[in-house]
Design an enzyme around this catalytic site. Structure first.
Site, PDB file in Angstrom:
ATOM      1  N   GLY A  12      -8.334  -4.590   2.080  1.00  0.00           N
ATOM      2  CA  GLY A  12      -7.030  -4.970   2.624  1.00  0.00           C
ATOM      3  C   GLY A  12      -6.804  -6.460   2.782  1.00  0.00           C
ATOM      4  O   GLY A  12      -6.052  -6.867   3.668  1.00  0.00           O
ATOM      5  N   THR A  13      -7.402  -7.272   1.901  1.00  0.00           N
ATOM      6  CA  THR A  13      -7.123  -8.713   2.024  1.00  0.00           C
ATOM      7  C   THR A  13      -5.674  -9.021   1.632  1.00  0.00           C
ATOM      8  O   THR A  13      -5.070  -9.942   2.181  1.00  0.00           O
ATOM      9  CB  THR A  13      -8.083  -9.574   1.181  1.00  0.00           C
ATOM     10  OG1 THR A  13      -7.912  -9.268  -0.201  1.00  0.00           O
ATOM     11  CG2 THR A  13      -9.525  -9.348   1.587  1.00  0.00           C
ATOM     12  N   HIS A 110      -1.403  -6.390  -9.285  1.00  0.00           N
ATOM     13  CA  HIS A 110      -2.471  -6.121 -10.251  1.00  0.00           C
ATOM     14  C   HIS A 110      -3.206  -7.442 -10.549  1.00  0.00           C
ATOM     15  O   HIS A 110      -2.558  -8.465 -10.773  1.00  0.00           O
ATOM     16  CB  HIS A 110      -1.899  -5.525 -11.539  1.00  0.00           C
ATOM     17  CG  HIS A 110      -2.962  -5.172 -12.511  1.00  0.00           C
ATOM     18  ND1 HIS A 110      -3.740  -4.027 -12.374  1.00  0.00           N
ATOM     19  CD2 HIS A 110      -3.438  -5.830 -13.590  1.00  0.00           C
ATOM     20  CE1 HIS A 110      -4.633  -4.002 -13.352  1.00  0.00           C
ATOM     21  NE2 HIS A 110      -4.462  -5.076 -14.105  1.00  0.00           N
TER      22      HIS A 110
HETATM   23  C1  GAR Z   1      -6.888  -6.455  -5.381  1.00  0.00           C
HETATM   24  O1  GAR Z   1      -7.571  -7.362  -6.203  1.00  0.00           O
HETATM   25  C2  GAR Z   1      -5.767  -5.794  -6.144  1.00  0.00           C
HETATM   26  O2  GAR Z   1      -5.134  -6.664  -7.043  1.00  0.00           O
HETATM   27  C3  GAR Z   1      -6.497  -4.709  -6.860  1.00  0.00           C
HETATM   28  O3  GAR Z   1      -7.382  -4.193  -5.887  1.00  0.00           O
HETATM   29  C4  GAR Z   1      -7.787  -5.267  -5.033  1.00  0.00           C
HETATM   30  C5  GAR Z   1      -7.623  -4.838  -3.590  1.00  0.00           C
HETATM   31  O4  GAR Z   1      -8.171  -5.801  -2.718  1.00  0.00           O
HETATM   32  N1  GAR Z   1      -5.595  -3.707  -7.369  1.00  0.00           N
HETATM   33  C6  GAR Z   1      -5.752  -3.110  -8.548  1.00  0.00           C
HETATM   34  O5  GAR Z   1      -6.697  -3.301  -9.290  1.00  0.00           O
HETATM   35  C7  GAR Z   1      -4.636  -2.128  -8.928  1.00  0.00           C
HETATM   36  N2  GAR Z   1      -4.727  -1.762 -10.300  1.00  0.00           N
HETATM   37  P1  GAR Z   1      -7.770  -5.839  -1.187  1.00  0.00           P
HETATM   38  O6  GAR Z   1      -7.976  -4.432  -0.621  1.00  0.00           O
HETATM   39  O7  GAR Z   1      -8.716  -6.820  -0.569  1.00  0.00           O
HETATM   40  O8  GAR Z   1      -6.327  -6.282  -1.076  1.00  0.00           O
END
Ligand code: GAR
Length: 196
Positions: A12-13, A110
């Site tokens: 969840g950053t 993405h």
């Molecule tokens: C992020 O890098 C986001 O872009 C990616 O998952 C990560 C979640 O990080 N999403 C995808 O790859 C969607 N296809 P987070 O939980 O720290 O925000």
């Protein structure tokens, strides 16, 4: 006030970047009404609770089949009457009914410059592994509207990030988050909230 529901699967950053941007006034006219996750262990839920935002887990494990899980997901989303649904690292396919009901009101972040390194199988670290394997010198992130395809909806914002000598997938992932994702996702929400 734009009512936003954020859907998350992991750390969840990106959610944190949205909450910080609201707190600092970088996003105006928007409020996060709920955070929904498919994963009870998602740290993103904790981030929401710390912000006194309803944090709801709808796990596929709690339902007899995919259809029941999708129905529960949709019903939970409806409860919060969102104007905008933000997929911030939500790694579950969105039910077709939800896409139909909230057309042009669901956005996704993405971690690449679409159309590179996107589509089925490209998520999280895998995107950066593929970028490094291909040897690209520039990567980045994309915010796009969600349609029935995988990463195929209209693009709202993109930001490029340099790939550096010696990058590992983890190092590159962090740079793409810091320099692109955490900036363009709040920016996209602010634009939508203020009809820019
Ligand atoms: C992020 O890098 C986001 O872009 C990616 O998952 C990560 C979640 O990080 N999403 C995808 O790859 C969607 N296809 P987070 O939980 O720290 O925000």
């Amino acid at each position: 006030m734009l009512r936003v529901v954020v859907m998350v699967s992991g750390g969840g950053t990106n959610l944190q970047a949205i909450l910080d941007a609201i707190d600092s006034g970088k996003i105006t006219n928007a409020s996060v009404e709920a955070v929904i996750s498919n994963n009870s262990g998602a740290y993103a839920l904790e981030r929401a609770r710390k912000h006194q935002i309803p944090a709801v887990c709808i796990s596929p494990k709690s339902y007899p089949d995919r259809a029941a899980f999708h129905q529960a997901l949709l019903e939970t989303v409806r409860e919060y009457r969102p104007d905008l649904i933000v997929l911030a690292g939500f790694l579950v396919t969105i039910p077709a009914e939800m896409i139909k009901e909230y057309r042009n009101r669901i956005i996704n972040i993405h971690p690449s410059l679409i159309p590179s390194f996107c589509g089925v199988g490209y998520y999280g670290l895998k995107v950066h592994e593929a970028a490094l394997k291909r040897g690209v010198k520039i990567t980045g992130a994309t915010v796009h509207y969600v349609d029935e395809g995988v990463d195929s909806g209209p693009i709202l914002l993109q930001k490029a990030v340099e790939v550096k000598e010696g990058d590992t997938p983890e190092i590159l992932q962090r740079r793409v988050m810091e320099e692109a994702e955490w900036q363009i996702l709040p920016e996209a929400i602010n634009r939508i909230a203020n009809s820019k």
